[in-house]
Design an enzyme around this catalytic site. Sequence first.
Site, PDB file in Angstrom:
ATOM      1  CB  SER B  46      38.528 -48.669   5.340  1.00  0.00           C
ATOM      2  OG  SER B  46      38.037 -48.267   6.677  1.00  0.00           O
ATOM      3  CD  GLU B  47      42.768 -48.695   9.312  1.00  0.00           C
ATOM      4  OE1 GLU B  47      42.822 -48.121   8.454  1.00  0.00           O
ATOM      5  OE2 GLU B  47      43.124 -47.887  10.630  1.00  0.00           O
ATOM      6  CG  ASN B  48      36.915 -51.051   8.605  1.00  0.00           C
ATOM      7  OD1 ASN B  48      37.314 -50.549   7.724  1.00  0.00           O
ATOM      8  ND2 ASN B  48      35.586 -51.207   8.306  1.00  0.00           N
ATOM      9  CB  SER B  88      42.686 -55.397   5.632  1.00  0.00           C
ATOM     10  OG  SER B  88      42.682 -53.917   5.606  1.00  0.00           O
TER      11      SER B  88
END
Lengths: 231, 218
Positions: B46-48, B88
């Site tokens: 998840s890019e967060n 990330s």
Amino acid sequence: MNKVVANADEAIRDLQDGAVIMSGGFGLCGNPENLIRAIHRKGVKNLTIISNNCGTTDKGLGILLQTRQVRKMISSYVGENKEFERQFLAGELEVELNPQGTLAERIRAGGAGLGGFFTPTGAGTQIAQGKESRVIEGREMIFEKPLKADYAIVRAWKGDRWGNLVFRKTARNFSPMMCTAARITVAEVEHLVEVGELDPDQVHVPSVYVNRIFQGTSYEKPIEKRTVRKG
Amino acid sequence: MPLTREQIAARAAQELRDGYYVNLGIGMPTLVANYVPKGIDVIFQSENGMLGIGSYPTEAEIDPDLINAGKETVTEIKGTSYFSSADSFAMIRGGHIDIAILGAMEVSEQGDIANWTIPGKVLKGMGGAMDLVSGAKRVIVAMEQVARDGSKKLLKECRLPLTGKKCVNTVMSELAVIDITPQGLLLREIAPGVTPDDVQKVTEPKLRISPELRTIKI
């Protein structure tokens, strides 16, 4: 050395109109709620805010739009906020959209003393317009400049009196880089602890980057999309 | 019979292999996580700032400090790790993510993708999409072949502002699996009961038909 201040109002006592502020958080997750409320109370105007999103219509940074305190947003995604749309379409609010990874790296570069970087992200798109481009190792890359701010405001899970910070789960997001890229970094923490209580191997932001720290209160921690499975 | 959205996701999940690190976009791509083949480990990013996304939480497990990039509440799994947004996207840009599966408004036969804005309508922003399409080792687009207004989405050239150039490898739709190759679009698989002609009718560029053309199996 004493970086501890009493509360959010004292932490932003010298914040002025026209300031550039980085605010940690992804959507409403990891928001410095006490500091956003203090900026709202102080009423400073013409702010430039660097943050991945701009809250929702009535939560997070969104409350600063309601009071027209924001002149410009530098973000990657600004959906879920009707007042934002309205102000943008009416030409009252300037918006600079950055790809999310470019935004994160520009902040990192700002704190790390770099003059920018070349990235493949956005090459050949409208993001590349007006930017220097080069072919590096066979790929087209565009040049992105660093970002800096007058203030960074972040929320950490734990912090000690020197400003060492530890974040919790996905509430970390942009905050560690923002702490490095501002003239004055203010951290509000859910648990303010004594120096020596944090495991040095687990510190996410070393104290050198933090100028002011305080114990936050009344955390609401709103949830944007409450998705559940049956228990 | 054209595939349902669930079936498109199930077909996309057949591309996953043991040990893959995968990023799923919002919408139909999110459904892919429900169809991971049994007996393999696939780690969702998840890019967060999270590797190892678990299922949605029960009411009791909800944690406001734990969300995915679509801002939905999620859980962690054994082996989850958390990191900053800079880390990330270093992971994404640096080519460490095996597959990104995302939706699109338009894809061109060169592999250009447009999925972030419609000029004149409200601007939401690209979020992490531009980084994902330029950085993942393989980009799969899961989308319907035709937009709601009836216009084709697989085009000679994209008309909307691009998210990335020459970055899509494969398109999976309700009708077909189509590879984007240096020679153009290659029809590799078709849905049961669908003919190559049916796919061509809703595809602007000329399709080449793979000599090994087969029917999609779910």
